[in-house]
Scaffold this motif. Structure first.
Motif, PDB file in Angstrom:
ATOM      1  N   GLY A  36       0.810  -1.210   0.000  1.00  0.00           N
ATOM      2  CA  GLY A  36       0.000   0.000   0.000  1.00  0.00           C
ATOM      3  C   GLY A  36       0.842   1.259   0.000  1.00  0.00           C
ATOM      4  O   GLY A  36       2.057   1.219  -0.177  1.00  0.00           O
ATOM      5  N   GLY A  37       0.144   2.386   0.207  1.00  0.00           N
ATOM      6  CA  GLY A  37       0.825   3.666   0.172  1.00  0.00           C
ATOM      7  C   GLY A  37       0.783   4.376   1.512  1.00  0.00           C
ATOM      8  O   GLY A  37       0.677   3.756   2.574  1.00  0.00           O
ATOM      9  N   SER A  38       0.829   5.691   1.463  1.00  0.00           N
ATOM     10  CA  SER A  38       0.940   6.520   2.658  1.00  0.00           C
ATOM     11  C   SER A  38      -0.313   6.417   3.524  1.00  0.00           C
ATOM     12  O   SER A  38      -1.433   6.280   3.031  1.00  0.00           O
ATOM     13  N   VAL A  83      -1.827  -0.335   3.500  1.00  0.00           N
ATOM     14  CA  VAL A  83      -1.368   1.021   3.760  1.00  0.00           C
ATOM     15  C   VAL A  83      -0.287   0.933   4.834  1.00  0.00           C
ATOM     16  O   VAL A  83      -0.193  -0.078   5.544  1.00  0.00           O
ATOM     17  N   LEU A  84       0.535   1.940   4.949  1.00  0.00           N
ATOM     18  CA  LEU A  84       1.511   1.948   6.030  1.00  0.00           C
ATOM     19  C   LEU A  84       0.775   1.829   7.368  1.00  0.00           C
ATOM     20  O   LEU A  84      -0.169   2.561   7.633  1.00  0.00           O
ATOM     21  N   GLY A  85       1.244   0.913   8.194  1.00  0.00           N
ATOM     22  CA  GLY A  85       0.548   0.611   9.441  1.00  0.00           C
ATOM     23  C   GLY A  85      -0.395  -0.563   9.324  1.00  0.00           C
ATOM     24  O   GLY A  85      -0.864  -1.085  10.336  1.00  0.00           O
ATOM     25  N   GLY A  86      -0.678  -0.989   8.090  1.00  0.00           N
ATOM     26  CA  GLY A  86      -1.546  -2.153   7.888  1.00  0.00           C
ATOM     27  C   GLY A  86      -2.900  -1.955   8.550  1.00  0.00           C
ATOM     28  O   GLY A  86      -3.468  -0.856   8.555  1.00  0.00           O
ATOM     29  N   SER A  87      -3.411  -3.017   9.146  1.00  0.00           N
ATOM     30  CA  SER A  87      -4.729  -2.944   9.765  1.00  0.00           C
ATOM     31  C   SER A  87      -4.739  -2.083  11.021  1.00  0.00           C
ATOM     32  O   SER A  87      -5.812  -1.662  11.475  1.00  0.00           O
ATOM     33  N   HIS A 215       3.961   0.859  -2.221  1.00  0.00           N
ATOM     34  CA  HIS A 215       3.352   0.384  -3.472  1.00  0.00           C
ATOM     35  C   HIS A 215       4.215  -0.727  -4.091  1.00  0.00           C
ATOM     36  O   HIS A 215       4.325  -0.840  -5.316  1.00  0.00           O
ATOM     37  N   ALA A 216       4.826  -1.506  -3.221  1.00  0.00           N
ATOM     38  CA  ALA A 216       5.722  -2.590  -3.651  1.00  0.00           C
ATOM     39  C   ALA A 216       5.084  -3.913  -3.255  1.00  0.00           C
ATOM     40  O   ALA A 216       5.130  -4.313  -2.089  1.00  0.00           O
ATOM     41  N   HIS A 217       4.476  -4.570  -4.204  1.00  0.00           N
ATOM     42  CA  HIS A 217       3.729  -5.810  -3.962  1.00  0.00           C
ATOM     43  C   HIS A 217       4.667  -7.003  -4.121  1.00  0.00           C
ATOM     44  O   HIS A 217       5.121  -7.305  -5.221  1.00  0.00           O
ATOM     45  N   ALA A 218       4.983  -7.673  -3.022  1.00  0.00           N
ATOM     46  CA  ALA A 218       5.842  -8.858  -3.075  1.00  0.00           C
ATOM     47  C   ALA A 218       5.102  -9.974  -3.808  1.00  0.00           C
ATOM     48  O   ALA A 218       3.966 -10.320  -3.461  1.00  0.00           O
ATOM     49  N   TYR A 233       9.448  -8.303  -6.254  1.00  0.00           N
ATOM     50  CA  TYR A 233       8.263  -7.482  -6.028  1.00  0.00           C
ATOM     51  C   TYR A 233       7.998  -6.588  -7.227  1.00  0.00           C
ATOM     52  O   TYR A 233       8.890  -6.312  -8.035  1.00  0.00           O
ATOM     53  N   THR A 234       6.751  -6.185  -7.347  1.00  0.00           N
ATOM     54  CA  THR A 234       6.324  -5.310  -8.442  1.00  0.00           C
ATOM     55  C   THR A 234       5.980  -3.950  -7.878  1.00  0.00           C
ATOM     56  O   THR A 234       5.209  -3.828  -6.923  1.00  0.00           O
ATOM     57  N   GLN A 235       6.558  -2.924  -8.499  1.00  0.00           N
ATOM     58  CA  GLN A 235       6.351  -1.553  -8.052  1.00  0.00           C
ATOM     59  C   GLN A 235       6.189  -0.658  -9.268  1.00  0.00           C
ATOM     60  O   GLN A 235       7.070  -0.590 -10.119  1.00  0.00           O
ATOM     61  N   ASN A 236       5.028  -0.023  -9.373  1.00  0.00           N
ATOM     62  CA  ASN A 236       4.737   0.849 -10.517  1.00  0.00           C
ATOM     63  C   ASN A 236       4.933   0.125 -11.844  1.00  0.00           C
ATOM     64  O   ASN A 236       5.465   0.677 -12.818  1.00  0.00           O
TER      65      ASN A 236
END
Length: 542
Positions: A36-38, A83-87, A215-218, A233-236
């Motif tokens: 996720g992002g910010s 997102v940063l912090g997750g759940s 935004h880096a999906h492992a 990982y995939t990023q952008n």
């Protein structure tokens, strides 16, 4: 290809703790990957704003289960933080460690070092309780606020009901004796959400040896033989690889961690072969042992004003918003889950078997201008009782549906599949009956809304629960900790059985579900894991 000492996959409740603790000594290079992002968003920072992030695909994985027989073939919606912090950035903020017996049961399953006496010091090392007068107990990173004085006055009825039932009203559920009714403590700092990203990740990012990629999906773990060496990982839209000289640590959560292992060739061999994934390790327990809390709510119309009266109208929302903006006070500064507790439904029980919620609000979920559904208070004075059985015995599973790492998994929670769980539902509803019939609650109640639990027999209770119950968003166990490689995924040091330099650290390693909210024990698991990881690094020094 960039190389680090440690790669942490997931910047959620566990990953943020790991980023902080593993980098603290300045000696280790740590890469943190977050899909996720910010988290710097208004509806994340404002405590009551989680009603707005509940369906927001920008910060939420928005998972959904398969139809569940135990819930009349209905599906269940599972929000999880992306997102940063997750759940910890989108949850209802309730902070509860768990009951001591929860962790003693982990130890008794063979997980030495995970009993209550072992884990309590871990909690105490990162908790900063803030008293009702604003006094802070210490300088630890995670702010946990006592907000009793700011809670809605309906709390007084709940406190009186506790007295009538002979139940202790406990002002500190995370104190020496967590049993009883009481106010929930919440993860806020001066009226603003204090997520794992706030408490742990941001301090870590100030260090030169920590790198965050958002935004880096492992998509796949990398192996040389049976040794984990990195991650892809995939990023952008770009695929990148990173290497880890010491360890790869999967902290993607109870849904995404088993998914990543399976996509990487670690899981039940028959499942992997069906999707034409090369088998690195036949680990039949990956994705199994899924556990979750189920709850149901009962709604009432009150004789006195509740939060509905404050927040239903636009003028009420405006006034609450002004109070929050100027003072960081009022209903926007806290969770709707204000009071509750842990009780025994029978005197014969050795420990509480039921978690309660008493909320001074009722609400509906509706769509606004064809956008994502949003929660909105009802146009009358209302309150809610909810209950969840603490320790369900039903076990589900989670499996990938293809070799595409972006496809959502098949989640089969298998709710209410044991006689014990059915009996717990009946016991819980009976307890709500007793609670609702106390003098305090009868004085508060103007009208009982349907369905009326007090008018139900046992069959009606179960039928209603199957129809209306929903997850409390506490999935755990899909990479469970244990000593048997056939029935568990990681050992008591959280290393994946049969593989080197690979650990799983998040709620997926819980061998059994703790009795209450899972955010606190997830952070504890990560804090203890960091000690284990750093100790292993020290032992490897020449």
């Amino acid at each position: 290809m960039a190389e680090f000492d440690y790669i942490v996959i997931g910047a959620g409740s566990a990953g943020c703790v790991l980023a902080d603790k593993l980098s603290e000594n300045g000696l280790h290079r740590v890469l943190v990957l977050e899909a996720g992002g910010s988290d710097r968003k208004f509806w994340i920072k404002i405590p009551i704003g989680y009603g707005r992030t509940f369906h927001d695909e920008n910060v939420n994985w928005r998972y959904e289960t398969s139809p569940c027989k135990g819930l009349n073939d209905q599906t269940s919606y599972w929000p999880r933080g992306k997102v940063l912090g997750g759940s910890s950035s989108i949850n209802a903020l309730c902070y509860f460690r768990g009951l001591p017996a929860d962790f003693d049961s982990w130890r008794d399953l063979g997980n030495i070092g995970w009993g209550w006496e072992d884990v309590l010091p871990q909690f105490q090392r990162f908790e900063r309780f803030v008293n009702v007068d604003g006094v802070e107990e210490n300088t630890n990173p995670l702010h946990i606020s006592h907000v009793y004085e700011d809670m809605h006055p309906l709390k007084d009825y709940f406190k009186r009901a506790a007295s009538e039932l002979g139940v202790t009203y406990n002002h500190h559920m995370n104190g020496p004796n967590p049993e009883g009714f009481g106010p929930y403590q919440i993860t806020t700092k001066k009226g603003v959400r204090c997520s794992a990203a706030d408490a742990f990740l941001r301090p870590a990012l100030k260090r030169h040896n920590v790198r965050l990629e958002s935004h880096a999906h492992a998509t796949r773990l990398l192996f040389e033989g049976n040794t984990a060496i990195g991650v892809e990982y995939t990023q952008n839209g770009v695929t990148t690889r990173a290497l880890a000289s010491r360890e790869v640590i999967v902290s993607a959560g109870a849904v995404n961690s088993p998914m990543l292992l399976q996509q990487s060739g670690v899981g039940p061999a028959s499942l992997l072969q069906r999707h034409r994934i090369d088998v690195i390790l036949d680990s039949p327990a990956v994705g199994e042992n899924l556990q979750d809390h189920l709850a149901v709510s009962y709604s009432y119309i009150a004789n006195v004003p509740t939060l509905n009266d404050e927040l239903h109208s636009w003028t009420g929302k405006l006034w609450a918003g002004m109070k929050y903006t100027l003072l960081r006070k009022g209903p926007l500064s806290m969770s709707v889950n204000q009071n509750g507790g842990f009780v025994r439904t029978s005197d014969d029980l050795k420990q509480p078997d039921l978690q309660l919620y008493f909320n001074p609000i009722t609400y509906s979920i509706r769509e606004e201008n064809n956008k994502q559904p949003a929660m909105n208070p009802d146009p009358y004075s209302g309150f809610i009782f909810s209950f969840q059985p603490c320790r369900p015995t039903s076990r589900g599973r989670l499996q990938i549906t293809s070799s595409n790492p972006f496809d959502k998994p098949k989640i089969e929670p298998n709710y209410l599949s044991t006689d014990k769980d059915i009996a717990d539902v009946i016991a819980g509803a009976r307890y709500i009956k007793r609670l609702s019939q106390t003098t305090a609650m009868r004085e508060l109640t103007k009208e009982v809304l349907e369905p009326n639990v007090s008018a139900m027999n046992d069959d009606d209770i179960v039928s209603d629960f199957r129809r209306r119950a929903g997850t409390v968003y506490h999935p755990v166990g899909t990479c469970s900790m244990g000593i048997d490689a056939h029935t568990s995924v990681v050992d008591p040091t959280l290393r994946v059985h049969g593989l080197k330099q690979l650990r799983v650290v998040d709620a997926s390693v819980f061998p059994t579900l703790t009795s209450g909210n899972t955010n606190a024990p997830t952070m504890m698991v990560a804090h203890k894991a960091a000690d284990l990881i750093l100790a292993a690094a020290d032992r490897s020094k020449p």
